[in-house]
Scaffold this motif. Structure first.
Motif, PDB file in Angstrom:
ATOM      1  N   UNK A 263      13.835  13.453 127.237  1.00 15.46           N
ATOM      2  CA  UNK A 263      12.834  12.822 126.717  1.00 15.46           C
ATOM      3  C   UNK A 263      13.326  11.669 125.832  1.00 15.46           C
ATOM      4  N   UNK A 264      12.238  10.775 125.786  1.00 16.67           N
ATOM      5  CA  UNK A 264      12.738   9.530 125.018  1.00 16.67           C
ATOM      6  C   UNK A 264      12.974   9.600 123.315  1.00 16.67           C
ATOM      7  N   UNK A 265      12.645  10.992 122.949  1.00 17.05           N
ATOM      8  CA  UNK A 265      12.679  11.413 121.335  1.00 17.05           C
ATOM      9  C   UNK A 265      13.401  12.643 121.145  1.00 17.05           C
ATOM     10  N   UNK A 266      14.474  12.347 120.418  1.00 14.67           N
ATOM     11  CA  UNK A 266      15.267  13.520 120.065  1.00 14.67           C
ATOM     12  C   UNK A 266      14.578  14.627 119.552  1.00 14.67           C
ATOM     13  N   UNK A 267      15.175  15.867 119.599  1.00 12.70           N
ATOM     14  CA  UNK A 267      14.591  17.105 118.757  1.00 12.70           C
ATOM     15  C   UNK A 267      15.463  17.680 117.743  1.00 12.70           C
ATOM     16  N   UNK A 268      14.988  18.265 117.018  1.00  9.40           N
ATOM     17  CA  UNK A 268      15.867  18.656 115.832  1.00  9.40           C
ATOM     18  C   UNK A 268      16.789  20.164 115.876  1.00  9.40           C
ATOM     19  N   UNK A 269      16.086  20.796 116.909  1.00 13.34           N
ATOM     20  CA  UNK A 269      16.653  21.995 117.162  1.00 13.34           C
ATOM     21  C   UNK A 269      17.066  22.238 118.604  1.00 13.34           C
ATOM     22  N   UNK A 270      18.009  22.988 118.893  1.00 10.80           N
ATOM     23  CA  UNK A 270      18.521  23.299 120.179  1.00 10.80           C
ATOM     24  C   UNK A 270      17.544  24.236 120.900  1.00 10.80           C
TER      25      UNK A 270
ATOM     26  N   UNK B 210       1.247  17.189 121.152  1.00 10.64           N
ATOM     27  CA  UNK B 210       0.604  16.209 120.051  1.00 10.64           C
ATOM     28  C   UNK B 210       1.563  15.747 119.177  1.00 10.64           C
ATOM     29  N   UNK B 211       2.179  16.896 118.617  1.00 10.35           N
ATOM     30  CA  UNK B 211       3.438  16.366 117.691  1.00 10.35           C
ATOM     31  C   UNK B 211       4.434  15.573 118.106  1.00 10.35           C
ATOM     32  N   UNK B 212       4.919  15.790 119.456  1.00  9.43           N
ATOM     33  CA  UNK B 212       5.929  14.875 119.889  1.00  9.43           C
ATOM     34  C   UNK B 212       5.483  13.508 120.378  1.00  9.43           C
TER      35      UNK B 212
END
Length: 139
Positions: free
Chosen positions: A75-82, A106-108
């Motif tokens: 995704x074009x935005x990283x996540x905080x958790x695996x 919605x959050x992403x």
């Protein structure tokens, strides 16, 4: 050209580049929201990026585009958790550029705008400094 004028032009160019980068991200999110193609993706792996604040994760998702081609991208935005491989998630991608993809919640969608808001703040600051410098040079 004077040294002050050169620094002002550089400051203006840096500010403009930051604002353009932020606006590109905003445009991507708006296009994804309004015209993106929605499908289901499966987490196949996680890519790690080390940062000062800890490890940042980006899930690698596999999904089929509208032509039935299997695509694998982050995704074009990283996540905080695996994320657990095999997890199914709703995704949205651009038809003409499927690498521009987000997890469709919605959050992403909101997070993708907030993630790079530092570009908006810094770009505005650089442009404001350039305007002040131009006014000082004109005086």
């Amino acid at each position: 050209m004077s040294e002050e004028l050169i620094l002002t032009v550089i400051t203006m160019a840096v500010g403009t580049a930051m604002l353009v980068a932020y606006l590109r991200d905003v445009l991507h999110v708006l296009l994804l929201w309004r015209r993106g193609i929605r499908t289901t993706g499966v987490v196949v792996d996680n890519a790690a990026t080390d940062a000062d604040s800890g490890t940042r994760w980006a899930p690698i998702l596999a999904f089929a585009d509208r032509h039935g081609n299997r695509l694998t991208c982050k995704p074009i935005v990283r996540m905080d958790a695996k994320m657990e491989p095999g997890t199914e998630l709703p995704v949205v991608y651009l038809a003409h550029k499927p690498q521009v993809m987000l997890i469709f919640t919605r959050w992403n969608m909101v997070r993708s705008l907030l993630e790079n808001s530092i570009l908006l703040v810094l770009g505005s600051g650089f442009l404001a400094a350039a305007v002040v410098a131009v006014l000082a040079l004109a005086a």
